[in-house]
Design a protein around this motif. Structure first.
Motif, PDB file in Angstrom:
ATOM      1  N   TYR A  85       0.755  -1.202  -0.030  1.00  0.00           N
ATOM      2  CA  TYR A  85       0.185  -0.120  -0.119  1.00  0.00           C
ATOM      3  C   TYR A  85       0.759   1.342   0.115  1.00  0.00           C
ATOM      4  O   TYR A  85       0.438   2.099  -0.822  1.00  0.00           O
ATOM      5  CB  TYR A  85      -0.799  -0.009   1.318  1.00  0.00           C
ATOM      6  CG  TYR A  85      -1.795   1.080   1.517  1.00  0.00           C
ATOM      7  CD1 TYR A  85      -3.020   1.213   0.936  1.00  0.00           C
ATOM      8  CD2 TYR A  85      -1.115   2.325   2.139  1.00  0.00           C
ATOM      9  CE1 TYR A  85      -3.967   2.503   0.991  1.00  0.00           C
ATOM     10  CE2 TYR A  85      -2.037   3.442   2.283  1.00  0.00           C
ATOM     11  CZ  TYR A  85      -3.452   3.433   1.811  1.00  0.00           C
ATOM     12  OH  TYR A  85      -3.910   4.806   2.088  1.00  0.00           O
ATOM     13  N   ASP A  86       1.866   1.203   0.808  1.00  0.00           N
ATOM     14  CA  ASP A  86       2.902   2.472   0.932  1.00  0.00           C
ATOM     15  C   ASP A  86       3.534   2.626  -0.355  1.00  0.00           C
ATOM     16  O   ASP A  86       3.939   3.888  -0.663  1.00  0.00           O
ATOM     17  CB  ASP A  86       3.772   2.355   2.086  1.00  0.00           C
ATOM     18  CG  ASP A  86       2.985   2.473   3.667  1.00  0.00           C
ATOM     19  OD1 ASP A  86       1.815   3.093   3.236  1.00  0.00           O
ATOM     20  OD2 ASP A  86       3.645   1.987   4.563  1.00  0.00           O
ATOM     21  N   ALA A  87       3.962   1.489  -0.750  1.00  0.00           N
ATOM     22  CA  ALA A  87       4.680   1.640  -2.080  1.00  0.00           C
ATOM     23  C   ALA A  87       3.833   2.286  -3.397  1.00  0.00           C
ATOM     24  O   ALA A  87       4.102   3.156  -4.099  1.00  0.00           O
ATOM     25  CB  ALA A  87       5.495   0.239  -2.593  1.00  0.00           C
ATOM     26  N   ALA A  88       2.793   1.630  -3.283  1.00  0.00           N
ATOM     27  CA  ALA A  88       1.604   2.194  -4.328  1.00  0.00           C
ATOM     28  C   ALA A  88       1.181   3.804  -4.238  1.00  0.00           C
ATOM     29  O   ALA A  88       1.299   4.468  -5.109  1.00  0.00           O
ATOM     30  CB  ALA A  88       0.458   1.284  -4.540  1.00  0.00           C
ATOM     31  N   LEU A  89       1.063   4.006  -3.064  1.00  0.00           N
ATOM     32  CA  LEU A  89       0.914   5.369  -2.720  1.00  0.00           C
ATOM     33  C   LEU A  89       2.075   6.180  -3.228  1.00  0.00           C
ATOM     34  O   LEU A  89       1.639   7.569  -3.634  1.00  0.00           O
ATOM     35  CB  LEU A  89       0.660   5.631  -1.208  1.00  0.00           C
ATOM     36  CG  LEU A  89      -0.385   6.728  -0.585  1.00  0.00           C
ATOM     37  CD1 LEU A  89      -1.590   6.572  -1.373  1.00  0.00           C
ATOM     38  CD2 LEU A  89      -0.669   6.824   0.774  1.00  0.00           C
ATOM     39  N   LYS A  90       3.429   5.883  -3.048  1.00  0.00           N
ATOM     40  CA  LYS A  90       4.456   6.725  -3.739  1.00  0.00           C
ATOM     41  C   LYS A  90       4.347   6.996  -5.055  1.00  0.00           C
ATOM     42  O   LYS A  90       4.722   8.148  -5.714  1.00  0.00           O
ATOM     43  CB  LYS A  90       5.715   6.040  -3.103  1.00  0.00           C
ATOM     44  CG  LYS A  90       5.981   6.077  -1.732  1.00  0.00           C
ATOM     45  CD  LYS A  90       7.459   5.592  -1.469  1.00  0.00           C
ATOM     46  CE  LYS A  90       7.459   5.819   0.109  1.00  0.00           C
ATOM     47  NZ  LYS A  90       8.839   4.800   0.489  1.00  0.00           N
ATOM     48  N   ASP A  91       3.664   6.014  -5.560  1.00  0.00           N
ATOM     49  CA  ASP A  91       3.200   6.168  -7.108  1.00  0.00           C
ATOM     50  C   ASP A  91       1.906   6.744  -7.746  1.00  0.00           C
ATOM     51  O   ASP A  91       1.294   6.414  -8.704  1.00  0.00           O
ATOM     52  CB  ASP A  91       3.668   4.733  -7.811  1.00  0.00           C
ATOM     53  CG  ASP A  91       5.113   4.230  -7.714  1.00  0.00           C
ATOM     54  OD1 ASP A  91       5.873   5.277  -7.851  1.00  0.00           O
ATOM     55  OD2 ASP A  91       5.135   3.007  -7.861  1.00  0.00           O
TER      56      ASP A  91
END
Length: 262
Positions: A85-91
């Motif tokens: 989730y955190d990685a996707a939010l950065k994108d």
């Protein structure tokens, strides 16, 4: 093959309400048990006969990750989802869980409402009125909904994301999200079990672009189901007599994409 028995041993702890890490000798002993005979506690877990919110191995999903309150996942699966989730939010991709753990009783409600015609199928048909043959009625419901006792959602390893329509993932925001998942989800241990049906996956549910599974747990559970779960065990709901007729274990529980069954 079984990657490790540690996860299956943790399943036994769910039933016993324990949360202890087994020693190597205990793990090896448990492996001998799984190779020798089926275990009732694990089979009950596979079929969803438990309550997630009373088991220490499950965790409540935080509001920021879901479209509604009260949903649970296995702790390991949720921790991995948090990282994804955190990685996707950065994108600039926002993942939202819209369905997670569903035990037997929950799935029974979904299934029986469709079986009796209270809920109209996504195809617009009334299963009770439009299909006189029980096996045909079951297969029609099984295009997108699992029989109670057979759903991967029982395991706490699987969840649905953002939308329940394949078309949503084929353009705009949905396509951007889907492409991100296809590229990155495996980094965090997730796979998509219900890919497009064809020669490589001739049986099982129709494609579900929204459904993702945490393989470090679900691989072992799938293997256990292939060894010990039988069609005769799938019972206790309207239409359950069709489980043997359509070979629900082989064609649906095991009818997944090969990438979700290493």
């Amino acid at each position: 093959m079984l990657k490790t028995f540690l996860y299956l041993f943790a399943i036994l702890n769910i039933v016993a309400c324990k949360n202890e890490r087994p020693s190597k000798s205990v793990t090896e002993h448990a492996q001998n048990i799984i190779d020798a005979a089926p275990d009732t506690a694990i089979l009950n877990y596979l079929m969803g006969h438990f309550i997630p919110d009373s088991n220490e191995n499950f965790v409540l999903i935080q509001p920021k990750h879901a479209n509604r309150s009260g949903m649970y996942l296995r702790t390991e699966a949720y921790e991995a989802f948090n990282k994804m989730y955190d990685a996707a939010l950065k994108d600039e991709i926002k993942l939202e869980i819209i369905s997670a753990t569903r035990n037997f009783d929950y799935q029974k409600g979904i299934w029986e409402r469709k079986w009796s015609g209270q809920t109209i199928l996504s195809s617009g048909e009334n299963a009770s009125l439009d299909f006189n043959n029980d096996s045909l009625r079951a297969r029609k419901i099984l295009e997108y909904s699992s029989m109670p006792g057979t759903s991967r959602h029982h395991w706490g390893t699987d969840f649905d994301l953002n939308n329940l329509e394949n078309a949503w993932f084929e353009k705009g925001e949905g396509l951007k999200l889907f492409n991100w998942l296809e590229k990155n989800a495996s980094i965090y241990g997730f796979c998509r079990p219900y890919t497009r049906k064809g020669d490589a996956r001739p049986e099982g549910y129709n494609e579900e672009k929204w459904h993702w599974s945490y393989t470090p747990l679900s691989d072992s559970l799938t293997e256990y189901a292939s060894r010990y779960l039988t069609n005769e065990m799938i019972s206790g709901f309207l239409g359950s007599q069709t489980s043997e007729q359509i070979n629900v274990v082989h064609n649906y529980i095991l009818g997944i994409d090969h990438s979700c069954n290493h």
